[in-house]
Design an enzyme around this catalytic site. Structure first.
Site, PDB file in Angstrom:
ATOM      1  N   ASN A  50     -12.779  -3.265   2.450  1.00 21.67           N
ATOM      2  CA  ASN A  50     -13.790  -2.222   2.533  1.00 21.67           C
ATOM      3  C   ASN A  50     -14.702  -2.431   1.329  1.00 21.67           C
ATOM      4  O   ASN A  50     -14.264  -2.329   0.190  1.00 21.67           O
ATOM      5  CB  ASN A  50     -13.136  -0.836   2.482  1.00 21.67           C
ATOM      6  N   ASP A  67       0.846  -1.189   0.000  1.00 21.23           N
ATOM      7  CA  ASP A  67       0.000   0.000   0.000  1.00 21.23           C
ATOM      8  C   ASP A  67       0.890   1.251   0.000  1.00 21.23           C
ATOM      9  O   ASP A  67       1.880   1.333   0.739  1.00 21.23           O
ATOM     10  CB  ASP A  67      -0.915  -0.006   1.230  1.00 21.23           C
ATOM     11  N   GLN A 120     -14.628   2.241   0.967  1.00 19.34           N
ATOM     12  CA  GLN A 120     -13.875   1.818  -0.220  1.00 19.34           C
ATOM     13  C   GLN A 120     -13.686   3.019  -1.153  1.00 19.34           C
ATOM     14  O   GLN A 120     -14.652   3.658  -1.561  1.00 19.34           O
ATOM     15  CB  GLN A 120     -14.606   0.694  -0.974  1.00 19.34           C
ATOM     16  N   GLU A 121     -12.435   3.321  -1.442  1.00 20.79           N
ATOM     17  CA  GLU A 121     -12.137   4.453  -2.332  1.00 20.79           C
ATOM     18  C   GLU A 121     -11.730   3.977  -3.712  1.00 20.79           C
ATOM     19  O   GLU A 121     -12.043   4.633  -4.700  1.00 20.79           O
ATOM     20  CB  GLU A 121     -11.036   5.323  -1.715  1.00 20.79           C
ATOM     21  N   HIS A 147     -10.009  -5.220  -3.074  1.00 25.82           N
ATOM     22  CA  HIS A 147      -8.659  -5.416  -2.564  1.00 25.82           C
ATOM     23  C   HIS A 147      -8.702  -5.762  -1.082  1.00 25.82           C
ATOM     24  O   HIS A 147      -9.339  -5.064  -0.285  1.00 25.82           O
ATOM     25  CB  HIS A 147      -7.772  -4.176  -2.789  1.00 25.82           C
ATOM     26  N   HIS A 158      -7.002  -5.772   2.383  1.00 27.36           N
ATOM     27  CA  HIS A 158      -5.945  -5.106   3.154  1.00 27.36           C
ATOM     28  C   HIS A 158      -5.355  -6.116   4.136  1.00 27.36           C
ATOM     29  O   HIS A 158      -6.094  -6.735   4.914  1.00 27.36           O
ATOM     30  CB  HIS A 158      -6.508  -3.952   3.987  1.00 27.36           C
TER      31      HIS A 158
HETATM   32  P1  AMP Z   1      -9.825   1.553   0.145  1.00 33.05           P
HETATM   33  O1  AMP Z   1     -10.131   2.751   0.956  1.00 33.05           O
HETATM   34  O2  AMP Z   1     -10.183   0.261   0.822  1.00 33.05           O
HETATM   35  O3  AMP Z   1     -10.361   1.656  -1.273  1.00 33.05           O
HETATM   36  O4  AMP Z   1      -8.243   1.493   0.069  1.00 33.05           O
HETATM   37  C1  AMP Z   1      -7.511   1.970  -1.000  1.00 33.05           C
HETATM   38  C2  AMP Z   1      -6.062   1.787  -0.631  1.00 33.05           C
HETATM   39  O5  AMP Z   1      -5.293   1.913  -1.796  1.00 33.05           O
HETATM   40  C3  AMP Z   1      -5.551   2.844   0.363  1.00 33.05           C
HETATM   41  O6  AMP Z   1      -5.016   2.171   1.510  1.00 33.05           O
HETATM   42  C4  AMP Z   1      -4.476   3.587  -0.434  1.00 33.05           C
HETATM   43  O7  AMP Z   1      -3.383   3.950   0.360  1.00 33.05           O
HETATM   44  C5  AMP Z   1      -4.093   2.556  -1.481  1.00 33.05           C
HETATM   45  N1  AMP Z   1      -3.577   3.116  -2.722  1.00 33.05           N
HETATM   46  C6  AMP Z   1      -4.117   4.089  -3.484  1.00 33.05           C
HETATM   47  N2  AMP Z   1      -3.368   4.309  -4.576  1.00 33.05           N
HETATM   48  C7  AMP Z   1      -2.330   3.426  -4.524  1.00 33.05           C
HETATM   49  C8  AMP Z   1      -1.199   3.171  -5.364  1.00 33.05           C
HETATM   50  N3  AMP Z   1      -0.997   3.839  -6.503  1.00 33.05           N
HETATM   51  N4  AMP Z   1      -0.341   2.192  -4.984  1.00 33.05           N
HETATM   52  C9  AMP Z   1      -0.550   1.502  -3.828  1.00 33.05           C
HETATM   53  N5  AMP Z   1      -1.586   1.714  -3.010  1.00 33.05           N
HETATM   54  C10 AMP Z   1      -2.461   2.658  -3.336  1.00 33.05           C
END
Ligand code: AMP
Ligand code: ZN
Length: 144
Positions: free
Chosen positions: A86, A30, A93-94, A99, A101
């Site tokens: 998430n 991450d 979830q963003e 994915h 974690h």
């Molecule tokens: P979520 O909120 O569950 O969608 O988590 C998205 C995760 O993706 C977050 O922990 C971010 O830090 C991670 N993330 C976003 N962009 C990247 C990237 N380019 N490389 C690695 N991790 C990323």
């Protein structure tokens, strides 16, 4: 070309520190780790939610998780890990590509269990028998 950031990582269009890959799965560190070793495990196929995965892909997606989770913990000398998806923006979830974690944990880190997320809300009233019946009915309908 995909606009999805994780599809771009999978396709090698943007860099990431990959720790594992096979035909169906890629795992990488991450970029904004919650703890040293925070790792994401993604299916190569763009699927937004775990609940959208077909059973075969779900099996292939989970297959390497024990090995990855063990290696991550060993690599950082962790005592355990919190592992979570998430699912949907309501859950935070963003990135709309499923994915897992894997967040390494230490006996001394004091973050508490995942239950700590919900403590402020207090008790939740549940009709357990009715709810269980609803879930069983949804599962039956999904399989019909
Ligand atoms: P979520 O909120 O569950 O969608 O988590 C998205 C995760 O993706 C977050 O922990 C971010 O830090 C991670 N993330 C976003 N962009 C990247 C990237 N380019 N490389 C690695 N991790 C990323
Ligand atoms: Zn994607």
């Amino acid at each position: 070309m995909s606009e999805c950031i994780f599809c771009k990582i999978i396709e090698g269009e943007i860099p990431a520190e990959r720790v594992y890959e096979d035909e169906d799965v890629v795992a990488f560190l991450d970029a904004n780790p919650l703890a040293e070793g925070h790792t994401l495990v993604v299916p190569r196929e763009h699927v937004e939610r775990v609940s959208d995965l077909d059973p075969d892909l779900a099996g292939r997606y989970f297959r390497p998780v024990p090995e990855i989770a063990g290696a991550v913990q060993e690599a950082v000398g962790a005592d355990g890990a919190t592992m979570a998806w998430n699912e949907g923006s309501a859950a935070g979830q963003e990135v709309p590509h499923a994915h897992l974690h894997i967040v390494p944990r230490w006996d001394s880190d004091r973050h508490g269990p995942i239950h700590a997320l919900f403590q402020a809300q207090g008790e939740v009233e549940v009709d357990e028998a009715g709810l269980a019946q609803s879930v069983r009915a949804e599962l039956q309908a999904a399989r019909a």
